[in-house]
Design a protein around this motif. Structure first.
Motif, PDB file in Angstrom:
ATOM      1  N   SER A 533       0.824  -1.213   0.000  1.00  0.00           N
ATOM      2  CA  SER A 533       0.000   0.000   0.000  1.00  0.00           C
ATOM      3  C   SER A 533       0.853   1.255   0.000  1.00  0.00           C
ATOM      4  N   ALA A 534       2.071   1.156   0.532  1.00  0.00           N
ATOM      5  CA  ALA A 534       2.947   2.332   0.619  1.00  0.00           C
ATOM      6  C   ALA A 534       3.580   2.707  -0.716  1.00  0.00           C
ATOM      7  N   VAL A 535       3.498   1.803  -1.693  1.00  0.00           N
ATOM      8  CA  VAL A 535       4.072   2.087  -3.012  1.00  0.00           C
ATOM      9  C   VAL A 535       3.133   3.019  -3.769  1.00  0.00           C
ATOM     10  N   GLU A 536       3.593   4.212  -4.086  1.00  0.00           N
ATOM     11  CA  GLU A 536       2.733   5.172  -4.776  1.00  0.00           C
ATOM     12  C   GLU A 536       3.587   6.137  -5.590  1.00  0.00           C
ATOM     13  N   PHE A 537       3.482   6.035  -6.917  1.00  0.00           N
ATOM     14  CA  PHE A 537       4.201   6.938  -7.809  1.00  0.00           C
ATOM     15  C   PHE A 537       3.282   7.981  -8.437  1.00  0.00           C
ATOM     16  N   ARG A 538       1.991   7.845  -8.202  1.00  0.00           N
ATOM     17  CA  ARG A 538       1.043   8.748  -8.841  1.00  0.00           C
ATOM     18  C   ARG A 538       0.995  10.095  -8.103  1.00  0.00           C
ATOM     19  N   VAL A 539       0.985  11.150  -8.851  1.00  0.00           N
ATOM     20  CA  VAL A 539       0.928  12.500  -8.293  1.00  0.00           C
ATOM     21  C   VAL A 539      -0.512  13.004  -8.390  1.00  0.00           C
ATOM     22  N   PRO A 540      -1.147  13.291  -7.252  1.00  0.00           N
ATOM     23  CA  PRO A 540      -2.549  13.751  -7.305  1.00  0.00           C
ATOM     24  C   PRO A 540      -2.728  14.939  -8.242  1.00  0.00           C
ATOM     25  N   GLY A 541      -3.680  14.809  -9.106  1.00  0.00           N
ATOM     26  CA  GLY A 541      -3.980  15.889 -10.026  1.00  0.00           C
ATOM     27  C   GLY A 541      -3.135  15.889 -11.278  1.00  0.00           C
ATOM     28  N   ALA A 542      -2.080  15.036 -11.297  1.00  0.00           N
ATOM     29  CA  ALA A 542      -1.207  15.022 -12.482  1.00  0.00           C
ATOM     30  C   ALA A 542      -0.811  13.599 -12.846  1.00  0.00           C
ATOM     31  N   THR A 543      -1.728  12.677 -12.622  1.00  0.00           N
ATOM     32  CA  THR A 543      -1.435  11.270 -12.858  1.00  0.00           C
ATOM     33  C   THR A 543      -1.286  10.993 -14.342  1.00  0.00           C
ATOM     34  N   THR A 544      -0.244  10.241 -14.665  1.00  0.00           N
ATOM     35  CA  THR A 544      -0.029   9.821 -16.051  1.00  0.00           C
ATOM     36  C   THR A 544      -0.185   8.316 -16.152  1.00  0.00           C
ATOM     37  N   ALA A 545      -0.340   7.836 -17.368  1.00  0.00           N
ATOM     38  CA  ALA A 545      -0.468   6.393 -17.588  1.00  0.00           C
ATOM     39  C   ALA A 545       0.778   5.665 -17.112  1.00  0.00           C
ATOM     40  N   GLU A 546       1.935   6.277 -17.295  1.00  0.00           N
ATOM     41  CA  GLU A 546       3.174   5.647 -16.870  1.00  0.00           C
ATOM     42  C   GLU A 546       3.246   5.558 -15.350  1.00  0.00           C
ATOM     43  N   GLN A 547       2.768   6.566 -14.650  1.00  0.00           N
ATOM     44  CA  GLN A 547       2.752   6.522 -13.186  1.00  0.00           C
ATOM     45  C   GLN A 547       1.806   5.435 -12.677  1.00  0.00           C
ATOM     46  N   VAL A 548       0.687   5.306 -13.348  1.00  0.00           N
ATOM     47  CA  VAL A 548      -0.271   4.258 -12.967  1.00  0.00           C
ATOM     48  C   VAL A 548       0.362   2.884 -13.164  1.00  0.00           C
ATOM     49  N   ARG A 549       0.985   2.694 -14.319  1.00  0.00           N
ATOM     50  CA  ARG A 549       1.599   1.382 -14.595  1.00  0.00           C
ATOM     51  C   ARG A 549       2.775   1.119 -13.662  1.00  0.00           C
ATOM     52  N   SER A 550       3.597   2.111 -13.390  1.00  0.00           N
ATOM     53  CA  SER A 550       4.739   1.922 -12.497  1.00  0.00           C
ATOM     54  C   SER A 550       4.279   1.553 -11.093  1.00  0.00           C
ATOM     55  N   THR A 551       3.228   2.208 -10.643  1.00  0.00           N
ATOM     56  CA  THR A 551       2.687   1.885  -9.319  1.00  0.00           C
ATOM     57  C   THR A 551       2.164   0.453  -9.283  1.00  0.00           C
ATOM     58  N   ALA A 552       1.397   0.086 -10.307  1.00  0.00           N
ATOM     59  CA  ALA A 552       0.822  -1.260 -10.353  1.00  0.00           C
ATOM     60  C   ALA A 552       1.914  -2.323 -10.406  1.00  0.00           C
ATOM     61  N   LEU A 553       2.908  -2.115 -11.291  1.00  0.00           N
ATOM     62  CA  LEU A 553       3.988  -3.095 -11.426  1.00  0.00           C
ATOM     63  C   LEU A 553       4.771  -3.250 -10.129  1.00  0.00           C
ATOM     64  N   THR A 554       5.140  -2.142  -9.534  1.00  0.00           N
ATOM     65  CA  THR A 554       5.964  -2.208  -8.322  1.00  0.00           C
ATOM     66  C   THR A 554       5.189  -2.837  -7.171  1.00  0.00           C
TER      67      THR A 554
END
Length: 573
Positions: A533-554
């Protein structure tokens, strides 16, 4: 007509009621952990639908793979030589074939049992006899697969006459005694066929406990005289080649390397050469083979010896206990061993009956009792840790050949590779006890712990970390720029595991089912959920597809890795 064999065994308490299906997906996964190289979602579904007995019958009746280990090795040898003459297949290709069958083969029980038998009837490419004759080693593994569900007596003969075993334990080209020169028959195989492959060192009760003499001491099953007498039986056996039974064939075989795709000397069973076979009297294990006046018969003497060993009352408990250790638990109860040995004895030495008894025994199938016990279970050997993770999470091979590289290095890999034991005593002994340990104080054994030390423990964690990101194995054929075997979640953005990345509790629950059959302790589960749950690369308000995928993968990689390196996963209950 009387009741069916399974009904008879069930009535005698040898097996559980095997007509029922598993009570839960967790119980199905636990059974498949014992009987295969690791549960998959599809195999769990299949077992839940048909039940234990039907699953076993399907596995027992499954045909041998069309592409055997030997056929795979020969195919790759031809292809590699075509690209670069003189640089054909070797040990890597044998290992690739092993993993292709382990990870994707439909005959999981046969392949799993062949692997278990390879750790009892050991040959190895750590030795020159294996390393110089990999094609023969591939045929040896195929032989174990063919014999896995047959009769033990047939298995013992196939092991005895395989030329790789003949080379490994030096009864190939073994010659009769010569009084003039002082030569005596080589005793290596005679000793190990008794000590390791059939009856063990001491006489056993059916439950595997030691028989004792009047002074309360264990009774030896054989002595030096038995070894010497048995050694004479294994004289006069050598290669099969076109000029058999000429002297040159006995001494040198075909005179060409095993790398030849058409060479047969390290593939076909050894042949008898009466001229080199001992004609003198042979005494062993209470049996006497009379001396032969003219033409001694290697075949006849071999039959007497193997029949004597196969009928020995030690075989059931000695081999049965080791198969329980390889598949289910390191410290089976006496009653468990006795039920397995009884099934084996009543079936006339059927390996199929022994395997069924091992897997369907009440102690093996009583999940609640096993999970609450402090003595039931086994440390997973490294190869089985890797196979369970790969199968349980889901993988893809770019080439379709599963090019998993040899993994014997302790600092960077698993400290174990298929058919690469350092000696005839396997990677670990059945009676190994870690010194100065709680296991020792409890009077228990932990065979697989013989592979565990500071370097190998760190090496496993490092290897699994690399696996999460880079996959495993050689790069694919041609100019591929990544390891051949990859987790599906690394390749497919729609993979089911990635879809669970925003539901850490559900993600960990599924890993618990697939890799730990519901046995993950609550504390470990909470710890992994918290870390994921602590893994989070997404930036609120500026989420990109790459951030979503990086978060999911990690998140997925972290959850799988933390599960795989946990002590709880590394112990199979």
């Amino acid at each position: 007509m009387g009741p069916a064999p399974t009904q008879q065994l069930a009535a005698a308490g040898v097996v559980a009621d095997s007509t029922i299906t598993p009570a839960s997906r967790q119980e199905a996964a636990r059974f498949l952990t014992q009987a295969t190289f690791g549960p998959t979602e599809a195999e769990i579904d299949h077992l839940m639908a048909i039940g234990y007995e039907a699953w076993l019958k399907a596995q027992f009746d499954a045909p041998q793979p069309t592409l055997s280990h030997q056929a795979y090795w020969e195919m790759r040898n031809t292809a590699l030589n075509a690209v670069k003459p003189g640089h054909g297949a070797g040990a890597d290709e044998l290992v690739h074939s092993f993993w292709a069958h382990a990870l994707a083969g439909p005959d999981q029980l046969r392949q799993r049992l062949a692997f278990a038998l390879s750790e009892i009837f050991v040959v190895s490419w750590a030795d020159a006899c294996g390393a110089d004759n990999i094609r023969g080693l591939a045929s040896y593994l195929d032989m174990l697969g063919r014999q896995s569900f047959g009769n033990y007596r047939s298995l013992l003969e196939s092991v005895t006459l395989h030329p790789v075993m003949g080379c490994y334990l030096s009864h190939l080209r073994n010659q009769k005694e010569d009084l003039a020169t002082g030569r005596v028959p080589d005793e290596n195989f005679a000793r190990e066929i008794m000590q390791l492959f059939s009856i063990g060192l001491y006489e056993l009760q059916t439950d595997g406990s030691l028989k004792l003499d009047g002074n309360g001491q264990p009774i030896e099953t054989y002595n030096a005289s038995d070894i010497a007498g048995m050694a004479k039986v294994f004289t006069g056996w050598s290669w099969d080649c076109p000029t058999w039974p000429q002297e040159g064939c006995f001494l040198w075989g075909e005179g060409r390397p095993d790398g030849s795709a058409t060479g047969r000397q390290f593939v076909n069973n050894m042949r008898p050469y009466s001229r080199y076979h001992a004609s003198s009297e042979k005494r062993f294990l209470g049996v006497t083979i009379a001396s032969a006046s003219f033409f001694p018969s290697p075949e006849s003497d071999l039959n007497v010896a193997l029949n004597t060993l196969a009928k020995h009352p030690n075989v059931g408990p000695f081999i049965g206990r080791q198969l329980i250790q390889r598949l289910v638990t390191s410290n089976p109860s006496k009653a468990y061993v006795q039920r397995v040995a009884t099934a084996f004895n009543q079936s006339g030495g059927s390996m199929r009956a022994m395997v069924r008894a091992v897997l369907l025994d009440p102690e093996a199938r009583n999940t609640a009792s096993a999970l609450s016990s402090t003595t039931f279970g086994k440390v997973r050997e490294p190869i089985l840790k890797l196979s369970a993770v790969l199968r349980g999470v889901g993988i893809h091979s770019d080439t379709g050949y599963f090019l998993v590289s040899p993994t014997q290095e302790p600092a960077t890999a698993l400290n174990q590779a298929p058919l690469r034991s350092p000696s005839v005593f396997n990677f670990f002994r059945p009676g190994f006890v870690p010194s100065s340990s709680a296991t020792a104080r409890a009077g228990l054994v932990a065979p697989e712990m013989q592979l565990v030390h500071e370097t190998s423990a760190a090496g496993y964690a490092s290897f699994m970390t690399n696996l999460m990101f880079a996959g495993v194995g050689a790069h694919g054929f041609g100019n591929a720029n990544r390891s051949d075997v990859q987790f599906n979640f690394n390749l497919d953005p729609t993979d089911g595991w990635l879809k669970l990345s925003d539901q850490p509790q559900v993600l960990v629950d599924l890993l618990n089912e697939r890799l730990m059959y519901g046995a993950m302790p609550a504390a470990l589960k909470a710890e992994i959920v918290k870390a994921v749950s602590a893994v989070e690369f997404r930036v609120p308000g500026a989420t990109t597809a790459e951030q979503v995928r990086s978060t999911a993968l990690t998140r997925v990689r972290s959850a799988v890795l933390l599960t795989a390196v946990s002590p709880e996963f590394q112990v199979q209950k």
